[in-house]
Design an enzyme around this catalytic site. Structure first.
Site, mmCIF file in Angstrom:
data_model
loop_
_atom_site.group_PDB
_atom_site.id
_atom_site.type_symbol
_atom_site.label_atom_id
_atom_site.label_comp_id
_atom_site.label_asym_id
_atom_site.label_seq_id
_atom_site.Cartn_x
_atom_site.Cartn_y
_atom_site.Cartn_z
ATOM 1 N N GLN A 17 9.669 0.102 -2.657
ATOM 2 C CA GLN A 17 9.588 0.212 -4.197
ATOM 3 C C GLN A 17 10.089 1.439 -4.651
ATOM 4 O O GLN A 17 10.888 1.311 -5.593
ATOM 5 C CB GLN A 17 8.256 -0.064 -4.373
ATOM 6 C CG GLN A 17 8.039 -0.213 -6.072
ATOM 7 C CD GLN A 17 6.387 -0.142 -6.682
ATOM 8 O OE1 GLN A 17 5.867 0.576 -5.931
ATOM 9 N NE2 GLN A 17 6.465 -0.419 -7.813
ATOM 10 N N TYR A 148 -5.955 4.428 3.750
ATOM 11 C CA TYR A 148 -4.684 5.119 2.985
ATOM 12 C C TYR A 148 -5.011 6.430 2.538
ATOM 13 O O TYR A 148 -4.514 7.522 2.422
ATOM 14 C CB TYR A 148 -4.342 3.944 1.836
ATOM 15 C CG TYR A 148 -3.080 4.379 1.025
ATOM 16 C CD1 TYR A 148 -1.863 4.447 1.429
ATOM 17 C CD2 TYR A 148 -3.484 4.451 -0.160
ATOM 18 C CE1 TYR A 148 -0.915 4.553 0.608
ATOM 19 C CE2 TYR A 148 -2.365 4.531 -1.014
ATOM 20 C CZ TYR A 148 -0.972 5.011 -0.584
ATOM 21 O OH TYR A 148 0.071 5.308 -1.405
ATOM 22 N N ILE A 178 2.732 2.426 -9.621
ATOM 23 C CA ILE A 178 3.954 2.663 -9.968
ATOM 24 C C ILE A 178 4.605 1.297 -10.450
ATOM 25 O O ILE A 178 4.498 0.300 -9.413
ATOM 26 C CB ILE A 178 4.994 3.290 -8.973
ATOM 27 C CG1 ILE A 178 4.629 4.756 -8.622
ATOM 28 C CG2 ILE A 178 6.338 3.440 -9.565
ATOM 29 C CD1 ILE A 178 4.450 5.740 -9.700
#
Ligand code: SER
Length: 325
Positions: A17, A148, A178
């Site tokens: 991305q 994460y 984002i």
């Protein structure tokens, strides 16, 4: 440092991305041949493949990275390869391997090859339920609940360590969610804020996987690219932090986003069916204090919710009408 010394750039996760748009922006700035795009899983776009060098690199394989670095005489790395939060919860072992060992390989190679600079993104996922959720300070409690997030906190500390111990100039920001129109995100908790646009245009309806009142910090891609490149160009003597800069642009609830889209597409409807990602979203801040970034390297976002929504809908509608969505 000037752009003259930053001349041989490797982007990992370059087909993802952020990596895909970052690669194109870096090529525009530093020259097509000076920016090598490497990825693992995602299929690169034609534009990316045709505009400059690219290749296959698995960041968990040190030899793979090293080969690419030596072949292209790399002196600067943007290390974007990662497994995102939701996929990470489905396969924590893989997430740790890619996110932690991948970063370690990059830092070690950068140290050995005496690289000029490394960029590595942290995230709002570095925070956890004990962190103050409104206007989250730069220095605060970092006790994330996702693998994460754990790798992001460990990574921030490791980057700091490499700066102090080996003088490796490694920089990074804590990206918010984002939003982008070119390459869809994969496996993140904030993915709904992108998917909602595609579904609004294609089907005029969307089923959102977090509650309507879920507020998270978000940013539009042009601001994300600007922040990344500006931090990498900033004067080192002004930087008091390294890989952990808070970064902010806008915060809104899923319901507010749906309402903003509805202003442009009145038929659009959104329903809410929270899944396991709700708990992840609930453990992250609602808004971020990014005053350190503003002060130390002049950060200022351009896009707010209404500007971003208008631009996303324009870009995606055009692609849809051309049969490319
Ligand atoms: N956008 C990312 C995710 O949702 C957070 O860094 O996993």
């Amino acid at each position: 440092m000037s752009s003259i010394t930053m001349k041989r750039i490797l982007v990992t996760g370059a087909f993802g991305q952020i990596g895909s748009e970052l690669t194109m922006a870096l090529r525009r700035k530093y020259g097509n041949d000076n920016v090598v795009a490497v990825g693992h899983k995602t299929k690169p776009s034609e534009a990316l493949l045709k505009s400059g060098p690219s290749g296959f690199v698995d960041v968990t394989k040190r030899d793979n990275v090293e080969e690419s670095v030596k072949k292209h005489d790399i002196d600067t790395i943007y290390h974007m390869a990662a497994i995102l939060s939701a996929t990470g919860e489905k396969n924590p072992q893989l997430a740790w391997d890619v996110n932690m060992n991948g970063l370690y390989n990059i830092l070690e190679i950068a140290r050995e090859q005496k690289m000029v600079r490394v960029f590595w993104p942290s995230s709002i996922a570095a925070f956890g339920p004990e962190t103050p959720r409104e206007n989250t300070p730069q220095e605060t409690i970092l006790r994330p609940r996702t693998v994460y997030g754990v790798a992001k906190v460990a990574g921030e500390l490791l980057c700091d360590y490499y700066f102090r111990r080996f003088e490796l100039d490694v920089r990074g920001v804590r990206y918010p969610g984002i939003i982008s129109s070119e390459t869809p995100p994969g496996g993140g908790t904030t993915d709904y804020a992108v998917a909602i646009f595609y579904e609004a245009i294609k089907h005029k309806k969307y089923t959102c996987f977090v509650r309507e009142d879920t507020v998270l910090p978000m940013m539009y891609m042009p601001d994300c690219i600007k922040a990344t490149m500006d931090l990498m160009e900033a004067d080192l003597s002004k930087l008091k932090h390294h890989a952990d800069y808070n970064l902010s642009a806008m915060s809104f609830s899923a319901g507010e986003l749906a309402a903003e889209i509805k202003r442009h597409i009145p038929e659009f409807t959104c329903e809410y069916k929270p899944d396991f990602r709700q708990a992840i979203a609930d453990s992250w801040p609602r808004s971020i204090d990014d005053s350190a970034s503003r002060k130390e390297w002049g950060w200022r976002p351009t896009y707010n919710l209404s500007m971003m929504t208008k631009d996303m809908l324009e870009k995606l509608s055009k692609r849809y009408s051309e049969g490319r969505l």
